[in-house]
Design an enzyme around this catalytic site. Structure first.
Site, short mmCIF file in Angstrom:
data_model
loop_
_atom_site.label_atom_id
_atom_site.label_comp_id
_atom_site.label_asym_id
_atom_site.label_seq_id
_atom_site.Cartn_x
_atom_site.Cartn_y
_atom_site.Cartn_z
CE1 TYR A 1 -3.53 -2.43 5.69
CE2 TYR A 1 -2.62 0.00 5.26
CZ TYR A 1 -3.73 -1.55 5.31
OH TYR A 1 -3.38 -2.38 3.66
CE LYS B 1 -0.40 -4.43 3.21
NZ LYS B 1 -0.65 -5.89 2.69
CB THR C 1 -1.02 0.30 1.14
OG1 THR C 1 -1.30 1.25 1.47
CG2 THR C 1 -0.07 0.09 2.70
CG ASP C 2 -1.01 4.59 -1.17
OD1 ASP C 2 -1.11 4.33 -0.31
OD2 ASP C 2 -1.29 5.79 -1.44
CD GLU C 3 -3.10 3.78 4.64
OE1 GLU C 3 -2.99 3.77 5.84
OE2 GLU C 3 -4.30 4.40 3.80
P1 NAD Z 1 -9.95 -6.55 2.92
O1 NAD Z 1 -10.29 -6.58 3.57
O2 NAD Z 1 -11.58 -6.03 2.07
O3 NAD Z 1 -10.34 -7.42 2.22
C1 NAD Z 1 -8.72 -8.68 3.07
C2 NAD Z 1 -9.00 -10.68 3.11
O4 NAD Z 1 -7.97 -11.14 3.42
C3 NAD Z 1 -10.21 -10.71 3.30
O5 NAD Z 1 -10.49 -11.76 2.72
C4 NAD Z 1 -9.77 -12.25 4.99
O6 NAD Z 1 -10.81 -12.67 5.25
C5 NAD Z 1 -8.47 -11.85 4.30
N1 NAD Z 1 -7.72 -12.13 5.26
C6 NAD Z 1 -7.69 -11.59 6.56
N2 NAD Z 1 -6.47 -11.89 7.27
C7 NAD Z 1 -6.08 -13.43 6.99
C8 NAD Z 1 -5.85 -14.67 7.30
N3 NAD Z 1 -4.91 -14.33 8.68
N4 NAD Z 1 -5.05 -15.93 6.61
C9 NAD Z 1 -6.01 -15.34 5.09
N5 NAD Z 1 -7.07 -14.79 4.41
C10 NAD Z 1 -6.89 -13.51 5.48
O7 NAD Z 1 -9.10 -6.30 1.89
P2 NAD Z 1 -8.64 -5.04 0.33
O8 NAD Z 1 -9.01 -3.76 0.47
O9 NAD Z 1 -9.32 -6.26 -0.82
O10 NAD Z 1 -7.53 -5.36 0.47
C11 NAD Z 1 -6.21 -6.65 0.25
C12 NAD Z 1 -4.76 -6.37 -0.86
O11 NAD Z 1 -4.70 -4.68 -0.67
C13 NAD Z 1 -4.40 -6.11 1.38
O12 NAD Z 1 -3.29 -6.45 1.24
C14 NAD Z 1 -4.13 -4.66 1.28
O13 NAD Z 1 -3.25 -4.02 2.45
C15 NAD Z 1 -3.59 -3.97 0.16
N6 NAD Z 1 -4.59 -2.72 -0.55
C16 NAD Z 1 -6.01 -2.14 -0.22
C17 NAD Z 1 -5.55 -0.56 -1.12
C18 NAD Z 1 -7.29 -0.64 -0.71
O14 NAD Z 1 -7.44 0.21 -1.33
N7 NAD Z 1 -8.71 -1.06 -0.48
C19 NAD Z 1 -5.07 -0.13 -1.54
C20 NAD Z 1 -3.46 -0.75 -1.85
C21 NAD Z 1 -3.71 -1.80 -1.33
O1 DAU Z 2 -4.25 4.26 0.81
C1 DAU Z 2 -4.31 2.96 0.75
C2 DAU Z 2 -5.06 2.43 1.89
O2 DAU Z 2 -6.34 2.73 1.91
C3 DAU Z 2 -5.13 1.09 2.20
O3 DAU Z 2 -3.95 0.50 2.61
C4 DAU Z 2 -6.40 0.79 3.67
O4 DAU Z 2 -5.86 -1.15 3.70
C5 DAU Z 2 -7.59 1.19 3.05
O5 DAU Z 2 -8.73 0.97 3.87
C6 DAU Z 2 -7.01 2.83 2.82
O6 DAU Z 2 -7.23 3.37 3.61
P1 DAU Z 2 -7.55 4.83 4.37
O7 DAU Z 2 -6.87 5.19 5.62
O8 DAU Z 2 -7.08 6.17 3.19
O9 DAU Z 2 -9.16 4.40 3.81
P2 DAU Z 2 -10.72 4.33 4.98
O10 DAU Z 2 -11.44 4.05 3.87
O11 DAU Z 2 -11.22 4.26 6.34
O12 DAU Z 2 -10.37 6.21 5.14
C7 DAU Z 2 -10.31 7.73 3.92
C8 DAU Z 2 -10.36 8.77 4.37
O13 DAU Z 2 -11.96 9.39 5.03
C9 DAU Z 2 -9.08 8.72 4.98
O14 DAU Z 2 -8.79 10.10 5.16
C10 DAU Z 2 -9.99 8.42 6.38
C11 DAU Z 2 -11.59 9.19 6.20
N1 DAU Z 2 -12.82 9.15 7.11
C12 DAU Z 2 -12.24 7.49 7.09
C13 DAU Z 2 -13.49 6.95 7.77
C14 DAU Z 2 -14.15 5.19 7.94
C15 DAU Z 2 -13.15 9.31 7.62
O15 DAU Z 2 -13.53 10.88 7.26
N2 DAU Z 2 -14.60 8.99 8.21
C16 DAU Z 2 -14.36 7.82 8.11
O16 DAU Z 2 -15.92 6.98 9.21
#
Ligand code: NAD
Ligand code: DAU
Length: 355
Positions: free
Chosen positions: A160, A164, A135-137
């Site tokens: 988190y 990562k 992730t970019d985080e």
């Molecule tokens: P998500 O939480 O929707 O999905 C994660 C999945 O992993 C779930 O199905 C969960 O059941 C499974 N999981 C959790 N713990 C596990 C374990 N111990 N063994 C097997 N499975 C397990 O998350 P997502 O948003 O789909 O993210 C997927 C990947 O992409 C992550 O690695 C996350 O860090 C990365 N990512 C997400 C975003 C985003 O914006 N959502 C952006 C950049 C990177």
């Molecule tokens: O940048 C990639 C990441 O993006 C992934 O690695 C993470 O798994 C994914 O959860 C996401 O992280 P963020 O923290 O950016 O996402 P989130 O949806 O939790 O929040 C987006 C922005 O909105 C953040 O600035 C916090 C804000 N927020 C979030 C929630 C849930 C609010 O203001 N209110 C809310 O209720």
């Protein structure tokens, strides 16, 4: 190639399964997930009969070496795409331990199992590969200008993102020490179908449809770079196929938006699409800020563009329109994933193996 994809029942994982089986009609996926609260096999119920024949699901936990070892013995895995993770920043603030376990130790279990299996079978020379979805985080936060490049030092702020970043370092160590054929991708915020309604966009939609207040952290002026999930899946596929071993690739949408702007746009779309005039900005409620809240993310994705020819295809307005429409049309899905009842049902009935 027998491809093992982890986290297939989550948001990006399920979208990736649809993408991959569609784009590679001759290939199969073995998918694992421990079906945590965020993982729902319901997310994969739109696979066609033909696609289901090319998809094997195994309920397994990536932190469990016996379960992961059995999978590598039963299936000749020679490719791994690791997406399984604990992913919600707010949860990591309240309960960091499971983030360290899954994101760090789980990644290590996969690396170690793959290393043993691939060394024994001489699979490295035959093109075995391990892609870590990061992730970019991990880069931390930006001021008002600038972008994260692959050379930006990692500086994570939440449990988190720290977990990562730790996983990324271990993946890189397996490359540098053992010559493991790894690549790492670091993507910005994704949006689209099947995202668990704890993340900003589906949370705003769910709350608004139920006329519940929408919590905006701090002043709502934090900036995220949004990418439609299918564009991310296409990038992962490309890096896995063509990325250079040992390299990291940033992926981003070039679409920076303040949270408050996104929230207002979603409310506008919901009001227009549903005709419900009570969905208004009055639902917005400014609340206490997230501790350690990163102010701005922005991605320099020129490396993947220049080396692999990837760029985002779905413009934000088109993607957000489709996404809001999808959630309106899938309110039954929202109710089910929130209740967890289908998770238990599918876990019992849809496993090829039940550990
Ligand atoms: P998500 O939480 O929707 O999905 C994660 C999945 O992993 C779930 O199905 C969960 O059941 C499974 N999981 C959790 N713990 C596990 C374990 N111990 N063994 C097997 N499975 C397990 O998350 P997502 O948003 O789909 O993210 C997927 C990947 O992409 C992550 O690695 C996350 O860090 C990365 N990512 C997400 C975003 C985003 O914006 N959502 C952006 C950049 C990177
Ligand atoms: O940048 C990639 C990441 O993006 C992934 O690695 C993470 O798994 C994914 O959860 C996401 O992280 P963020 O923290 O950016 O996402 P989130 O949806 O939790 O929040 C987006 C922005 O909105 C953040 O600035 C916090 C804000 N927020 C979030 C929630 C849930 C609010 O203001 N209110 C809310 O209720």
């Amino acid at each position: 190639m027998t491809l093992l994809v982890t986290g297939v029942a989550g948001f990006i994982g399920s979208n990736f399964v649809y993408h991959y089986l569609d784009r590679h009609p001759e290939r199969t996926i073995t998918g694992i997930d421990n079906l945590s609260y965020a993982g729902n096999l319901d997310n994969l119920s739109a696979l066609t009969d033909e696609q289901q024949e090319r998809f094997i699901f195994v309920k397994a936990d990536i932190t469990n070496p016996d379960q992961v070892g059995t999978i590598f013995e039963d299936y000749p895995v020679d490719g791994v795409i690791n997406m399984a993770a604990e992913t919600h920043v707010d949860r990591s603030i309240h309960d960091p331990q499971v983030f360290l376990k899954t994101n760090i130790l789980g990644t290590h279990v996969l690396l170690e199992t793959a290393k043993h299996s691939w060394q024994k079978r001489g699979a490295w020379k035959k093109g075995a590969k391990f892609l870590q979805v990061s992730t970019d985080e991990v880069y931390g936060t930006l001021g008002e200008s600038g972008f994260f490049s692959e050379a930006t030092p990692i500086d994570p702020h939440s449990p988190y993102s720290a977990s990562k970043a730790s996983a990324d370092l271990i993946v890189k160590a397996y490359h540098d020490t053992y010559g493991m054929p790894v690549t790492i991708t670091r993507c910005s915020n994704n949006y689209g179908a099947y995202q668990f309604p704890e993340k900003l966009i589906p949370l705003v939609i769910t709350n608004a449809l139920h006329h519940k207040s929408i919590p905006v952290y701090g002043d709502g002026k934090q900036v995220r770079d949004w990418l439609y999930v299918e564009d991310h899946c296409r990038a992962i596929d490309l890096v896995f196929e063509e990325g250079r071993t040992g390299e990291t690739y940033n992926i981003g949408g070039n679409t920076e938006k303040e949270n408050i702007i996104i929230i207002k746009e979603i409310l506008r779309l919901l009001e227009t699409m549903t005709g419900d005039t009570t969905i208004t900005q009055e639902l917005i409620s400014f609340v206490k800020d997230r501790p350690g809240h990163d102010r701005r993310y922005a991605i320099d994705a020129s490396k993947i563009r220049k080396e692999l020819g990837w760029s985002p295809r779905v413009p934000f307005q088109e993607g957000i329109d489709q996404t809001v429409r999808w959630y309106i049309d899938h309110q039954d899905w929202m109710a089910r994933v929130m209740s967890g009842e289908y998770r238990d049902f599918y876990a019992k009935n849809y496993n090829n193996r039940n550990f």
